[in-house]
Design an enzyme around this catalytic site. Structure first.
Site, PDB file in Angstrom:
ATOM      1  N   GLU A   1      54.469  43.283  47.374  1.00 22.70           N
ATOM      2  CA  GLU A   1      53.410  42.777  48.260  1.00 22.70           C
ATOM      3  C   GLU A   1      53.256  41.295  47.944  1.00 22.70           C
ATOM      4  O   GLU A   1      52.604  40.925  46.968  1.00 22.70           O
ATOM      5  CB  GLU A   1      52.093  43.542  47.999  1.00 22.70           C
ATOM      6  CG  GLU A   1      52.143  45.001  48.409  1.00 22.70           C
ATOM      7  CD  GLU A   1      52.082  45.203  49.925  1.00 22.70           C
ATOM      8  OE1 GLU A   1      51.700  44.267  50.640  1.00 22.70           O
ATOM      9  OE2 GLU A   1      52.420  46.309  50.377  1.00 22.70           O
TER      10      GLU A   1
ATOM     11  N   CYS B   1      45.703  36.621  50.606  1.00 24.03           N
ATOM     12  CA  CYS B   1      47.104  36.630  51.059  1.00 24.03           C
ATOM     13  C   CYS B   1      47.218  36.680  52.575  1.00 24.03           C
ATOM     14  O   CYS B   1      48.208  36.220  53.130  1.00 24.03           O
ATOM     15  CB  CYS B   1      47.850  37.795  50.435  1.00 24.03           C
ATOM     16  SG  CYS B   1      47.087  39.380  50.815  1.00 24.03           S
TER      17      CYS B   1
HETATM   18  P1  NAD Z   1      49.315  36.334  39.487  1.00 30.50           P
HETATM   19  O1  NAD Z   1      49.499  35.029  38.820  1.00 30.50           O
HETATM   20  O2  NAD Z   1      48.147  37.166  39.162  1.00 30.50           O
HETATM   21  O3  NAD Z   1      50.643  37.147  39.270  1.00 30.50           O
HETATM   22  C1  NAD Z   1      50.781  38.460  39.723  1.00 30.50           C
HETATM   23  C2  NAD Z   1      51.204  39.324  38.569  1.00 30.50           C
HETATM   24  O4  NAD Z   1      52.484  38.888  38.136  1.00 30.50           O
HETATM   25  C3  NAD Z   1      50.255  39.225  37.381  1.00 30.50           C
HETATM   26  O5  NAD Z   1      49.945  40.514  36.911  1.00 30.50           O
HETATM   27  C4  NAD Z   1      51.023  38.393  36.384  1.00 30.50           C
HETATM   28  O6  NAD Z   1      50.738  38.746  35.053  1.00 30.50           O
HETATM   29  C5  NAD Z   1      52.470  38.697  36.738  1.00 30.50           C
HETATM   30  N1  NAD Z   1      53.383  37.623  36.360  1.00 30.50           N
HETATM   31  C6  NAD Z   1      53.139  36.291  36.434  1.00 30.50           C
HETATM   32  N2  NAD Z   1      54.234  35.610  36.011  1.00 30.50           N
HETATM   33  C7  NAD Z   1      55.168  36.523  35.663  1.00 30.50           C
HETATM   34  C8  NAD Z   1      56.508  36.435  35.158  1.00 30.50           C
HETATM   35  N3  NAD Z   1      57.097  35.269  34.935  1.00 30.50           N
HETATM   36  N4  NAD Z   1      57.166  37.583  34.910  1.00 30.50           N
HETATM   37  C9  NAD Z   1      56.589  38.772  35.141  1.00 30.50           C
HETATM   38  N5  NAD Z   1      55.329  38.907  35.626  1.00 30.50           N
HETATM   39  C10 NAD Z   1      54.620  37.807  35.877  1.00 30.50           C
HETATM   40  O7  NAD Z   1      49.216  36.165  41.023  1.00 30.50           O
HETATM   41  P2  NAD Z   1      49.951  35.201  41.922  1.00 30.50           P
HETATM   42  O8  NAD Z   1      51.388  35.529  41.891  1.00 30.50           O
HETATM   43  O9  NAD Z   1      49.531  33.804  41.708  1.00 30.50           O
HETATM   44  O10 NAD Z   1      49.232  35.752  43.260  1.00 30.50           O
HETATM   45  C11 NAD Z   1      49.117  35.024  44.339  1.00 30.50           C
HETATM   46  C12 NAD Z   1      50.215  35.391  45.302  1.00 30.50           C
HETATM   47  O11 NAD Z   1      50.133  36.768  45.592  1.00 30.50           O
HETATM   48  C13 NAD Z   1      50.080  34.705  46.615  1.00 30.50           C
HETATM   49  O12 NAD Z   1      51.362  34.361  47.079  1.00 30.50           O
HETATM   50  C14 NAD Z   1      49.469  35.749  47.513  1.00 30.50           C
HETATM   51  O13 NAD Z   1      49.726  35.571  48.879  1.00 30.50           O
HETATM   52  C15 NAD Z   1      50.123  36.978  46.973  1.00 30.50           C
HETATM   53  N6  NAD Z   1      49.317  38.141  47.268  1.00 30.50           N
HETATM   54  C16 NAD Z   1      49.830  39.087  48.074  1.00 30.50           C
HETATM   55  C17 NAD Z   1      49.066  40.177  48.398  1.00 30.50           C
HETATM   56  C18 NAD Z   1      49.584  41.257  49.287  1.00 30.50           C
HETATM   57  O14 NAD Z   1      48.952  42.297  49.334  1.00 30.50           O
HETATM   58  N7  NAD Z   1      50.695  41.070  49.973  1.00 30.50           N
HETATM   59  C19 NAD Z   1      47.784  40.305  47.895  1.00 30.50           C
HETATM   60  C20 NAD Z   1      47.309  39.318  47.056  1.00 30.50           C
HETATM   61  C21 NAD Z   1      48.088  38.239  46.735  1.00 30.50           C
END
Ligand code: NAD
Length: 470
Positions: free
Chosen positions: A211, A245
């Site tokens: 997602e 998102c």
């Molecule tokens: P985040 O930084 O919380 O990361 C998401 C998860 O990935 C966390 O649990 C984090 O610990 C893990 N993570 C981070 N770096 C990592 C790595 N190098 N290796 C393994 N795991 C790792 O969140 P984010 O990525 O900044 O979230 C924002 C993004 O998520 C945006 O692009 C947003 O659009 C998307 N998003 C999508 C949805 C959806 O339902 N499609 C919902 C919310 C957010």
């Protein structure tokens, strides 16, 4: 991989192998427990969300707590039906047998959540995982610290500890966790991390749902009521301080519509958040300093038409509208994920469609027009995870619709029955009789032409409307 993680996984695997998660009663009891967790800890959840994101209580209720309770209720109301074996059509060769699809749990699944809706994005996939009879490890985002702490304290108090657990930490802990073999991985976050997750999953051939996010376009046609559009647009763009998102990432409209929209947006923003949005209890904050700096830098693209103020000590960025933005500007190169709305001008709906189709496929696309033919054209000639005509984000309030991306915005989907399906393996089952051997001889050697003819008659599917003598 750490020995404590190995031990935890061993515990959950034993829990799964015991078969306890398979009964309807167990699944219903865990879903009820999850509902109690939300209900009994509303205040603590609200406080944690306020600490992490200055999330207004109204937004927390709508998009996290009540949203989840609805999803749990849908599962509680329908689980018995969803779990039933689905009997399928048979051919002549299997007429006397039983053929059906069994909805099997995958086993032990990993759910990785993001920080922007830290309760909903972690527990909503869990509703599907429980409903489908799996055990699950939950990994909340380390960026939403208060919520991470709260969930890791609460979950073991409500759910069966042999089947469900929370693992905290950042990229290092996840990397270790991902060395283990899971039966399914459900990830919410950005696309670069999505690629890391998929690469790690591929080592074990573990299926994934991703997602992700991206830049959601929004087209506003001439002839729209600017005031209505401004209300709807401002609510979805500035909800959770733009960290959503499915928020519209940019607007495409004609120059004339832009002028009407700007004055309507000015009025709307003052009605929503007052003259000083920083003082409003209805407007959120950026999650941390790194994201604050990232979003603030995007204010340099084009020129500020509304807002533009920021306060580092408060991680505050005002609800902002940018104009004179070019497709090549920094604000158009990445998902904004903050309270900034650029308006780009196009000459026609045709030009808007071409613009949208030049970009990666988004998670959502919003088209506003008084003319249903224009909405239809936008829907027919573009591609996105979801689509909403004449509003934004409201398609997500329907658990009857699948939620998920396409291409760069993700793969797979969930919500409602789609969550149950995502976490279920659709197992093909045919139960034959141990006797009636005479009926089988047609397919055994020595092969004959007449046996082949009869066998094909018994198994072939004919095209509808084609003449057949049989
Ligand atoms: P985040 O930084 O919380 O990361 C998401 C998860 O990935 C966390 O649990 C984090 O610990 C893990 N993570 C981070 N770096 C990592 C790595 N190098 N290796 C393994 N795991 C790792 O969140 P984010 O990525 O900044 O979230 C924002 C993004 O998520 C945006 O692009 C947003 O659009 C998307 N998003 C999508 C949805 C959806 O339902 N499609 C919902 C919310 C957010």
């Amino acid at each position: 991989m750490s020995s404590s993680q190995e031990e935890l996984l061993g515990r959950l695997r034993t829990g799964f192998n015991s078969g306890k998660t398979r009964s309807l009663e167990f699944r219903l009891s865990q879903l009820q427990a999850l509902k109690r967790l939300l209900d009994e800890n509303r205040q603590a959840i609200n406080e944690a969300l306020a600490q992490d994101l200055h999330k207004p209580g109204f937004e927390a209720e709508v998009s996290e707590i009540s949203f989840l309770i609805t999803e749990i209720n849908v599962a509680l109301n329908n689980l018995k039906t969803w779990m039933k074996d689905e009997h399928v059509e048979k051919n002549w060769a299997t007429k006397l047998n039983s053929a059906f699809i069994r909805k099997d749990p995958f086993g032990v699944v990993l759910i990785i959540g993001a920080w922007n809706y830290p309760i909903q994005l972690l527990l909503n996939p869990l509703v599907g995982a429980i409903g489908a009879g799996n055990c699950a490890i939950l990994k909340p985002s380390e960026l939403s610290k208060s919520t991470e702490k709260l969930v890791s304290n609460l979950l073991p108090r409500y759910l069966d500890q042999e089947c469900f657990a929370v693992v905290c930490g950042g990229p290092q802990e996840i990397s270790q966790l991902l060395e283990n073999k899971f039966d399914y991985i459900f990830f919410t976050g950005n696309a670069s991390v999505g690629k890391i997750i998929m690469a790690a999953a591929s080592k074990h051939l573990t299926p994934v749902t991703l997602e992700l996010g991206g830049k959601n376009p929004c087209f506003v046609d001439n002839g729209c009521n600017p005031k209505n559009i401004a209300n709807r647009l401002a609510w979805v763009r500035f909800f959770n301080a733009g960290q959503t998102c499915v928020a519209p990432d940019y607007v495409l409209c004609t120059w004339q519509m832009r002028e009407q929209l700007l004055s309507a947006l000015k009025e709307t923003l003052e009605t929503f958040y007052g003259k000083e949005p920083q003082q409003s209890s209805d407007f959120g904050r950026i999650i941390n300093d790194r994201h604050f700096q990232r979003v603030k830098a995007l204010l340099q693209s084009g020129s500020v038409a509304i807002g533009g103020q920021s306060d580092k000590s408060d991680k505050y960025i005002a609800p902002t509208v940018l104009v004179d933005v070019q497709e090549s500007d920094p604000v158009m190169q990445e998902e904004i994920f903050g309270p900034i709305l650029p308006i780009l001008t196009v000459e026609s709906p045709e030009e808007a469609i071409a613009f949208i189709n030049r970009q990666e496929k988004p998670l959502a696309f919003y088209a506003f027009s008084p003319d249903s033919k224009v909405i239809d054209a936008m829907l027919d000639r573009t591609s996105s995870g979801g689509f909403c005509g004449n509003d934004g984000m409201m398609h997500m309030t329907l658990p009857s619709l699948p939620f998920g991306g396409i291409g760069h915005s993700g793969m797979g989907n969930y919500h409602g029955k789609f969550s149950f399906n995502t976490f279920s393996h659709h197992r093909a089952v045919l139960l034959r009789s141990p006797g009636l051997e005479k009926l089988n001889t047609l397919r055994y050697p020595p092969y004959t032409k007449s046996n082949l003819g009869l066998l094909l008659c018994a198994t072939e599917v004919k095209q509808k409307g084609m003449c057949t003598l049989l």
